[in-house]
Scaffold this motif. Structure first.
Motif, PDB file in Angstrom:
ATOM      1  N   GLN A  36       0.982   4.161  -2.832  1.00  0.00           N
ATOM      2  CA  GLN A  36       0.771   5.578  -2.515  1.00  0.00           C
ATOM      3  C   GLN A  36       1.875   6.441  -3.118  1.00  0.00           C
ATOM      4  O   GLN A  36       1.614   7.523  -3.642  1.00  0.00           O
TER       5      GLN A  36
ATOM      6  N   TRP B 122       0.835  -1.202   0.000  1.00  0.00           N
ATOM      7  CA  TRP B 122       0.000   0.000   0.000  1.00  0.00           C
ATOM      8  C   TRP B 122       0.870   1.252   0.000  1.00  0.00           C
ATOM      9  O   TRP B 122       0.584   2.219  -0.714  1.00  0.00           O
ATOM     10  N   ASP B 123       1.952   1.247   0.793  1.00  0.00           N
ATOM     11  CA  ASP B 123       2.867   2.394   0.811  1.00  0.00           C
ATOM     12  C   ASP B 123       3.500   2.622  -0.558  1.00  0.00           C
ATOM     13  O   ASP B 123       3.611   3.766  -1.021  1.00  0.00           O
TER      14      ASP B 123
ATOM     15  N   TRP C  99       1.270   6.631  -6.824  1.00  0.00           N
ATOM     16  CA  TRP C  99       0.141   7.518  -7.093  1.00  0.00           C
ATOM     17  C   TRP C  99       0.577   8.984  -7.027  1.00  0.00           C
ATOM     18  O   TRP C  99       0.196   9.797  -7.875  1.00  0.00           O
TER      19      TRP C  99
END
Length: 116
Positions: free
Chosen positions: A74, A70-71, A77
């Motif tokens: 991110q 997830w990091d 993104w």
């Protein structure tokens, strides 16, 4: 008139052991069986504790991998948002229009108003 109700086996008076102190083998079976059952329950309980700790470790490792993923997503993104902002900047759009498409800025601009 006195009513006689038969008592269950566990309420009946226990027979006293023989006077010579010898306990028959049949009387030793029940405590030994109870001890064996208790030992088995303790072993099964300890194995279940070990299994649950192992499952916890597996799930915790999976959760940590998902947090790391997830990091990374991110960060990617954020980089994509920066790239989009750079590509959509007005001066870049203008320079691409001039170089690739041969467009030019008009010399004279007329504004036409709709008068009704």
């Amino acid at each position: 008139m006195k009513l006689s109700v038969p008592l269950p086996g566990w309420l009946k008076a226990q027979e006293e052991p023989p006077i010579d102190g010898v306990i028959e083998p049949v009387e030793m079976v029940k405590p030994a069986l109870m001890l064996f059952c208790m030992v088995c329950l303790v072993v099964v309980s300890s194995l279940l504790v070990i299994w649950s700790a192992h499952q916890y470790r597996i799930l915790f490792n999976q959760q940590q991998e998902l947090v790391q993923q997830w990091d990374e997503l991110q960060v990617e993104w954020g980089q994509l948002l920066l790239e989009q902002g750079t590509l959509a900047a007005n001066n870049r759009v203008e320079s691409v229009a001039i170089k690739r498409l041969g467009m030019r800025i008009p010399e004279q601009v007329e504004v036409i108003r709709d008068e009704r």
